[in-house]
Design an enzyme around this catalytic site. Sequence first.
Site, PDB file in Angstrom:
ATOM      1  N   GLU A  47     -11.723   2.571   5.877  1.00  0.00           N
ATOM      2  CA  GLU A  47     -10.624   2.934   6.773  1.00  0.00           C
ATOM      3  C   GLU A  47     -10.620   4.442   6.945  1.00  0.00           C
ATOM      4  OE1 GLU A  47      -6.024   1.614   7.526  1.00  0.00           O
ATOM      5  OE2 GLU A  47      -6.541   2.347   5.536  1.00  0.00           O
ATOM      6  N   GLU A  90       0.826  -1.211   0.000  1.00  0.00           N
ATOM      7  CA  GLU A  90       0.000   0.000   0.000  1.00  0.00           C
ATOM      8  C   GLU A  90       0.859   1.260   0.000  1.00  0.00           C
ATOM      9  OE1 GLU A  90      -3.508   2.149   2.678  1.00  0.00           O
ATOM     10  OE2 GLU A  90      -2.258   0.591   3.574  1.00  0.00           O
ATOM     11  N   ASP A 126      -5.630   2.218  -1.643  1.00  0.00           N
ATOM     12  CA  ASP A 126      -6.367   3.045  -0.687  1.00  0.00           C
ATOM     13  C   ASP A 126      -6.645   4.381  -1.366  1.00  0.00           C
ATOM     14  OD1 ASP A 126      -7.159   4.814   1.344  1.00  0.00           O
ATOM     15  OD2 ASP A 126      -6.066   3.682   2.866  1.00  0.00           O
ATOM     16  N   GLN A 177      -9.461   0.410  -0.333  1.00  0.00           N
ATOM     17  CA  GLN A 177      -9.932   1.084   0.875  1.00  0.00           C
ATOM     18  C   GLN A 177     -10.361   2.504   0.521  1.00  0.00           C
ATOM     19  OE1 GLN A 177      -6.467   0.659   3.405  1.00  0.00           O
ATOM     20  NE2 GLN A 177      -7.235  -1.235   4.303  1.00  0.00           N
TER      21      GLN A 177
END
Length: 256
Positions: free
Chosen positions: A235, A138, A173, A199
């Site tokens: 998140e 990530e 993300d 995310q």
Amino acid sequence: MPRFSANLGLLWAALPLVDRIEAAARAGFKAVECHSPFDVEPAALAATCRRHGVELLAFNSDAGGAGEFGFASLPGREDEFTASIEKAIAYARVAGAPAIHVLAGVPAGAPPDRARTVFVDNLRRASDAATGLTLLLEPLNVKDRPGYFYSTADQVIDMLTAIDRQNVRLLFDAYHVGMADPDVAAALRRAAPFIGHVQVAGVPNRTEPDEGSVDYRDVFKTLGEIGYDGWIGCEYRPRTTVEAGLGWIGALTLHA
């Protein structure tokens, strides 16, 4: 329709981990992910998830000491990385998590070429050890995590190409991507072949996705267009309570 998981690193963060799982189930989530579960025995975590009818999707590898945020790119720390990933793999197999987010670390002072070589070698060995599991990489934006080994999806894709293992994938993300690239939908299209998990959070405040500079209606539409059918991790830091803010799911995905 998109499927959402509760990221228990930020949602219900004041509760013990097993209580966060129960809270997620009560709120209607069918899957959860977390940051560091290692204080709970993996068999107990698996049993808690079964009892509440939720899937455990992923967790982070060992973050190390203050400011380190992982070992994977740190020259001279290969043995610590191996130990941390072996610990995470063993935990995942008992807990029933199919994926591990491998923390790359902050290779301060290391020559970039040396850090890259160490990282690629470490991830190849980890991939071979993690048979049947997915390792996620990530990018973390430079504002929140200065000095982290990679900060953009394109940098991770470059690493994935060098690692060349099918079970090592991009954790996209949209918050971290959006902090570096305002056109998250375009970044999704570029990254589509590499994505292993997604995310979301609002940009730039990391609250619910119904505020900020990223249009999540467009993001969810694009996810459908590229054929992503996996879970989407929530998140973010709730503005008030988690439950009070969950209306964004219906509001942003009605036509997704």
